[in-house]
Design a protein around this motif. Structure first.
Motif: not given
Lengths: 433, 743, 164
Positions: B545, B549, B554, B586, B591, B593, B717, B721
């Motif tokens: 992740d 990022h 994605d 969101r 968030g 993950g 994750n 987010d």
């Protein structure tokens, strides 16, 4: 003049005097400001404010059970009726969003809302009045950077004439002491910081000081014992019921970590105080511990001696006449956690010979702890005790407590204990057994 | 065709009267020459490779009663039901016509430990294949008896049936015959199209008793004249018993024996509560000398990093990052965590002239037997270990140690069964934990967002100190002439211990992976569900992740771009789609993950998408929603798989968000649930959905440990987010989240 | 002599009056449902119902149980005829190792006796005192929802009636 006319004149003068006083004691509206941008507050100030708010424990009164932080609406039970805490989140509609720092300071120091209305001293402005400008600034920065939550708080449930806010002008005139805390040069800076925090932000006297008939703290008996939400709050001074005297180190452990080897765990309203203190500045918590510990008489005995005495006491545990039921219940229900001196199996619970609650002449703390148990906040490590309400009958609780009172508390029997248990149980649950 | 007379064997003797023999040679001319597999033939599938006689797995008596044997144990994972389904499928009978005998050194094959999610792969495969061969054997016998070709015969309802309607029951077919015949590779299995039971969510056979107060656990055993024992474990590792005044205990009501041998202390009484009170009294009378031998908790990882280690290569890449590439680096850590079995470990043991019998919820009855033989000095064949269910163990917990305690107390009270129950504090403080671990990841990204190079290292203490030998039993350390704990060794790849799942499944050109194995054990450690996979997958999936990022990609697409295995991309696609990954909206504080892994890079594939909610004021994180997709190969019991994955997701959420063993310089201080909180109902998610992808005809893939690793990373994750905070140290407590968020 | 009334039957037991109910149930009466999980009132594996209240039997000495009604899982139903609540747990396959389940069922039983149509939130709050280590919580909640679905539906219907 005729007597009746004199009477009418006196009544008129009295009403005029009262009315005049009330009019004179009105506070003006402070203009609203634009809702401040949270980014406009300096980071350090906000952090400082957070730590101070942890000492003030604003969260516990101003957050409803399972409700959003600082949005108010929590019912505070007072002897006069229910008061609902206000929304102190920076929401523009129902919170502090439009409050200037000056408005906030006036509320904290004088108990006056932005619109000039009097606030009830269930909000302890009689303590917060001692806060320095810097501390108020930091607290303001902290509150104004919280997430804003609109929340319409229920109206207070107070009977007439208590629901007339202007009446508080009299109360303030009589009882609001706005003098700041003056440092004592003969004491250490740590002690002085503690004195300032205890008298002001910590508002310890709110629970630990007895109150007069008009609900104001008896200043001459500060911290000598009071009550909060049905829980007796013991004296912090020479009359402390703790069998082992407090010292600064142990009091710090209790406040900071929520338990102490010589005094056990906080219960009732005190639990949220220590939960919050775990987030305060450690230096400040030590200062409070130093100051309060100094209210107790200095002990000259060895630290270990009280523990040994306590252990010895509980070993003379043979039940006397009429105590068999209590002793048996204690053996089966309490000993698994509370039996002393077992490194492997226990102790989870305090050696009960060290319990302050069992050394108090008022049995209610002991009753409340047994009936309600101790519950750490979710997923947090902390002392845990099951609730015995519903498991043991009121009579059984009374028998067990009476036994513990004599053998662990080393004290005279509590009078009418079964009735007291029933009363507390009824208040807790709305039913007894 | 020949029908050989019964060959007396220990197994036949132990199984009682009516030994049944059938010669495979009678139906399969290829085997007429002998009973061993032909050289160069395919290896026998699953555990048949080690235990190749059919009657080790399936027995049929003269009345036609069928018994299935497995060396695996029911741990609550539903294996009994799944194995019965397989046997019933191939034997073409109803599951309730079968009796299952699980792990017992006197009765069943030695299948080692019920661990590593091997039960279906090893035992399930063996039983299925053995059952298929037994079925074909029976058909062959009927054909021989009727003098007809086998082709026209079929089986149903426990009988072989001819086209003209003649039938003969299994029992009659094998009357006075036995199945002591070598298994053959590649038998004919019931084709997928004809399956009646495989793929069915057959209700678990053990649940009805468990919800109606039936005797289901070793804790429920009540043998005639059974006494109750309690051991007094020391307050800390290495504590020495200075003195103990037994006099206050000996006259307590019901007290039968006090066992005192150097640092080993135990009491035995008639009634259980009498044993408990005697233990408490003795504990009060015992004086221990303790040492401050534990690492400083605040410097735990530094301490571990400086302990001597052994470097085990896992993937031999260069470890170099290409010039000019974007380089990402991160370090992760995991605290010691405990199994925390809800029912503390328990065992019953009895010493008679015949030997020592032990009823235990150990994961390995055969290894335990060897350890107890060593501990007690008895010959191996005088020790019998029978598995009886305990509460979920999730690996090597106190089961073996309490079995040793029961054995010792059985010796102190010969003739009488002794039931020993560990207390909650004993299980919490003396069970072997899942090791603390540190990982470090570094990778280089190309401009088009591909991983060019990967350098990963994992440091850990051992993930197995299973007995084995008596040296891994606590009792052996406490008694006089203690047996030292053997130096642990890293578990071999491909499964691995601390390096389980350390090699990423992703396609990376140059990947170096190294395991820094730490033989020292400052805290007692052993196998805990998933072993190193939990932490390695947490690290790799968090790092993926972080890479995604950095690449602006994605997280799901980024993973798919690096996977060639279609079964991997299938579970990822399914989980993402069912979660609503693409269209996720969101809301504040929430968030999403993602996490994916193939357990051990060999077993089940699992992808999970989660939604968390973070309270900024307290840092408290709640798992609100989880959607998982799992590929376990051919699915035997879909609900069994779903149950294991749901449970694994919640268990992982508890480990990941709350759990870390607390200790000070002298003692473990996580002594009970108040000092080691785990998930309660108030924190349980709103919904958990598990989608099972069935691959009929493919091998079974171990599933019991597939969820823990991916879920942990998905949560980390999702926290990122939700609040933009990247947490890398398990447990991701509210305090840590709060500290990272700030005020 | 202690008299314990368990599942409607009175038993005379010659045991130490301080014996926690859990040991009396398991040892003297041979009942398996209530289990030892901690002995500390933290996990609920020992949960039984005493006079309608869900209780930790590990901390309740038998002397305090005389004259009171004890209900264990065996009193709800047996394997041949499980109660609707027990059947719901079977139907939802709400168990992995199953060790916590008897305690869960008793806690749920007491909850349902008090609140016949509990909401999801009430179910979760009511079950909070009981721990499950395997992570079977979702199925446990589903089982309780399942057995109370009819009552919830009836409550909704009667609510709608009163609104007319």
């Amino acid at each position: 003049m005729r007597p009746r006319r004199v009477l009418y004149l006196l009544v008129f003068l009295l009403v005029a005097a009262i009315g005049g006083f009330v009019w004179w004691s009105q506070f003006p509206l402070i203009d609203r400001i634009e809702v401040p941008d949270p980014a406009s507050f300096e980071r350090n100030l906000v952090d400082a404010g957070a730590k101070l708010a942890a000492i003030g424990n604003c969260r516990s009164c101003h957050t409803d059970r399972n409700g959003p932080e600082f949005a108010g609406g929590r019912a505070i039970a007072t002897p006069y009726g229910k008061i609902y805490s206000t929304n102190i989140s920076p929401a523009p509609g129902t919170g502090l969003g439009h409050w200037s720092e000056a408005a906030f300071a006036r509320a904290m120091r004088q108990g006056i809302a932005r619109n000039g209305a009097h606030l009830y001293p269930a909000f302890p402005y009689d303590h917060f009045t001692r806060l320095t400008d810097n501390d108020l600034r930091a607290l303001y920065a902290f509150l104004m950077t919280r997430p804003p939550v609109e929340n319409f708080v229920p109206a207070n449930e107070l009977p007439f004439p208590l629901n007339q806010r202007w009446g508080l002008a009299f109360w303030n005139a009589l009882f609001l002491d706005r003098r700041p805390v003056m440092p004592d040069p003969s004491q250490s800076p740590e002690w002085n910081r503690g004195a300032y925090l205890v008298a002001g932000l910590g508002h310890c006297g709110d629970c630990h000081t007895p109150r007069n008939l008009l609900g104001a703290e008896e200043r001459s008996r500060a911290l000598s014992g009071g009550e909060a939400e049905g829980w007796p709050a013991p004296s912090l001074g020479p009359d402390s019921p703790a069998p082992v005297p407090w010292n600064a180190e142990h009091l710090f452990a209790y406040l900071r970590h929520g338990s102490d080897t010589e005094h056990g765990a906080p219960a009732g309203p005190m639990q949220s105080v220590t939960d919050a203190m775990s987030h305060a500045d450690e230096v400040d918590v030590r200062a409070i511990a130093t100051y309060v510990a100094n209210l107790q008489p200095a002990t000259t005995t060895n630290d270990k001696a009280p523990q040994r005495q306590a252990t010895a006491a509980s070993q003379s545990a043979a039940p006397g006449p009429g105590e068999e039921l209590g002793a048996t219940i204690v053996a089966g229900a309490c000993a698994g956690c509370h039996a002393p001196g077992q490194p492997m199996v226990a102790p989870h619970g305090l050696n009960l010979a060290l319990s302050s609650a069992l050394h108090q002449s008022d049995p209610r703390d002991a009753i409340l702890i047994v009936l309600g148990g101790l519950h750490p906040s979710a997923e947090h490590s902390g002392p845990m005790m099951p609730a015995f309400s519903g498991t043991l009958t009121d009579a059984q609780v009374a028998a067990a407590l009476q036994y513990l009172r004599r053998h662990s508390g080393q004290g005279p029997a509590w009078a009418d204990l079964e009735d007291r248990v029933r009363d507390v149980h009824h208040a807790m649950t709305g039913s007894g057994s | 065709m020949s029908i050989t007379p019964p060959r007396p064997s220990r197994r036949a003797f132990l199984s009682g009267g009516g030994a049944l023999i059938v010669s495979f040679a009678s139906i399969n001319p290829l085997v007429a020459q002998g009973t061993t597999a032909l050289p160069g033939a395919a290896p026998l599938p699953g555990s048949l490779a080690k235990t190749s006689m059919l009657d080790s797995w399936i027995r049929i008596d003269a009345e036609g009663a069928i018994t299935v044997f497995t060396g695996k144990a029911e741990l609550g994972q539903g294996i009994k039901t799944a194995l019965l389904q397989l046997a019933a499928e191939e034997l073409v009978v109803a599951p309730k016509a079968l009796r299952l005998v699980t792990a017992d050194t006197a009765l069943t094959p030695d299948e080692g430990y019920t661990a590593g999610s091997h039960s279906m792969q090893d035992s399930g495969t063996a039983i299925r294949n053995a059952a298929a061969q037994v079925r074909d054997l029976l058909i062959g016998l009927a054909a021989a008896q009727w003098q007809v070709p086998t082709a026209g015969l079929f089986v149903e309802g426990g009988a072989v049936i001819a086209a003209d309607g003649r039938s003969i029951s299994y029992g009659k077919l094998v009357a006075d015959q036995n199945l002591h015949i070598q298994a053959q590779p590649q038998p004919v299995l019931v084709p997928v199209a004809k399956q009646r039971l495989i793929g069915l969510s057959l209700p678990r056979i053990d649940i009805p008793a468990k919800v109606t107060g039936g005797a289901a656990y070793v804790q429920d055993m009540r043998l005639p004249d059974m006494a109750h024992g309690r051991v007094l474990l020391p307050p800390s590792y290495g504590a020495v018993l200075r003195s103990v005044d037994i006099s206050g205990v000996e006259h307590l009501p019901g007290l039968l024996k006090v066992v005192h041998d150097a640092n080993y202390l135990a009491v035995i009484a008639e009634r259980e509560y009498q044993a408990v009170t005697a233990m408490q009294a003795l504990a009060a009378a015992a004086v221990w000398h303790e040492n401050a031998d534990l690492p400083e908790p605040r410097n735990l990882f530094e301490t571990l990093a400086h302990l001597p280690g052994e470097t085990v290569p896992v993937l031999n890449g260069s470890g170099k990052m290409p010039e000019g590439a974007q380089i990402i680096e991160a370090a992760y850590s995991r605290a010691y965590q405990m199994h925390g079995s809800i029912g503390p470990s328990c065992a019953v043991a009895q010493l008679t002239d015949g030997g020592l019998s032990v009823w235990t919820h150990t994961q390995g009855v055969f290894p335990l037997r060897a350890a107890l033989a060593q501990l007690t000095g008895l010959p191996l064949d005088k020790v019998r270990c029978t598995h009886v269910e305990g509460s979920g163990c999730y690996g090597h917990n106190g089961a073996d140690d309490v079995a040793a305690d029961a054995a010792i107390m059985a010796f102190a009270l010969p003739g009488r069964p002794v039931r020993v129950q560990w207390m909650r504090e004993q299980e919490h403080t003396w069970e072997p934990y899942g090791s603390a671990m540190l990982t470090h990841a570094r990778a280089a990204l190309s401009p088009d967002h591909k991983i060019l190079a990967w350098d990963y290292s994992v440091g850990s203490c051992t993930h197995s100190t299973r007995p084995g030998g008596a040296g891994n039993l606590v009792a052996a350390w406490l008694r006089s002439n203690p047996i030292a704990q053997p130096a642990p060794k890293p578990l071999p790849l491909p499964e691995g211990g601390g390096h389980r799942n350390a090699a990423p499944l992703y396609s990376i050109m140059d990947a170096r992976v190294v395991y820094d194995f730490i033989p020292d054990m400052p805290l007692r450690v052993s196998a805990m569900r998933g072993l190193g996979a939990y932490m390695n997958i947490f690290s790799i999936e968090s790092f993926m992740d972080e890479l995604a990022h950095a690449a602006g990609a994605d997280p799901v697409d980024f993973r798919v771009d690096h996977l060639g295995d279609i079964r991997a991309t299938d579970v990822i696609a399914r989980a993402a789609e069912r979660f609503g990954w693409a269209g996720y909206f969101r809301t504040p504080g929430r968030g999403r993950g993602f996490g994916f892994a193939r357990y051990k890079n060999l077993a089940a594939y699992l992808a999970v998408a989660v939604e968390v909610e973070v309270d900024r004021e307290t840092g408290r994180t709640r798992l609100r929603r989880a959607v998982a997709a799992v590929d376990s190969g051919e699915v035997v019991n879909p609900d069994g798989i779903r149950n294991q994955i749901e449970g694994g997701i919640l268990q992982s959420a508890s480990w990941t968000l709350y759990e870390g063993v607390q200790f000070d310089r002298t003692r473990i201080t996580s002594r009970d649930w108040s000092s080691y909180p785990i998930m309660r109902f108030s924190a349980v998610p709103d919904t958990v959905d598990v989608h099972v992808i069935n691959r009929p005809g493919t091998p079974f893939l171990g599933t019991g440990e597939a969820a823990q690793g991916p879920t942990s990373a998905a949560i980390a994750n999702a926290i990122f987010d939700a609040v933009g905070i990247r947490l890398r140290d398990i447990p991701l407590t509210a305090a840590r989240v709060k500290a990272a968020i700030g005020v | 002599m202690i008299t314990l009334t368990v599942n409607g039957t009175a038993h005379q037991l010659d045991i130490d009056p301080a014996t926690p109910l859990l040991y009396a149930l398991r040892g003297e009466l041979g009942l398996n449902g209530a289990k030892f999980g901690c002995g500390l009132g933290q996990c609920g594996a020992c949960t039984v119902v005493v006079d309608g209240e869900a209780t930790y039997s590990c901390l309740l000495p038998v002397i305090a149980v005389q004259g009171r009604q004890v209900l264990t899982i065996e009193g709800l139903g047996g394997i041949d005829k499980p109660s609707p609540l027990q059947q719901a747990f079977i139907d939802e396959q709400a168990a992995q190792c199953g060790y916590c389940i008897a305690g869960m069922i008793m806690r749920a039983h007491a909850l349902i006796q008090k609140t016949s149509a509990p909401t999801e939130a009430q179910i979760r709050e009511g079950m909070e005192p009981n721990l499950c280590r395997c992570g079977t919580h979702m199925r446990i909640v589903r089982a309780i929802r399942r057995v109370t679905a009819e009552a919830r539906e009836a409550a909704l219907v009667s609510f709608r009636e009163t609104r007319r």
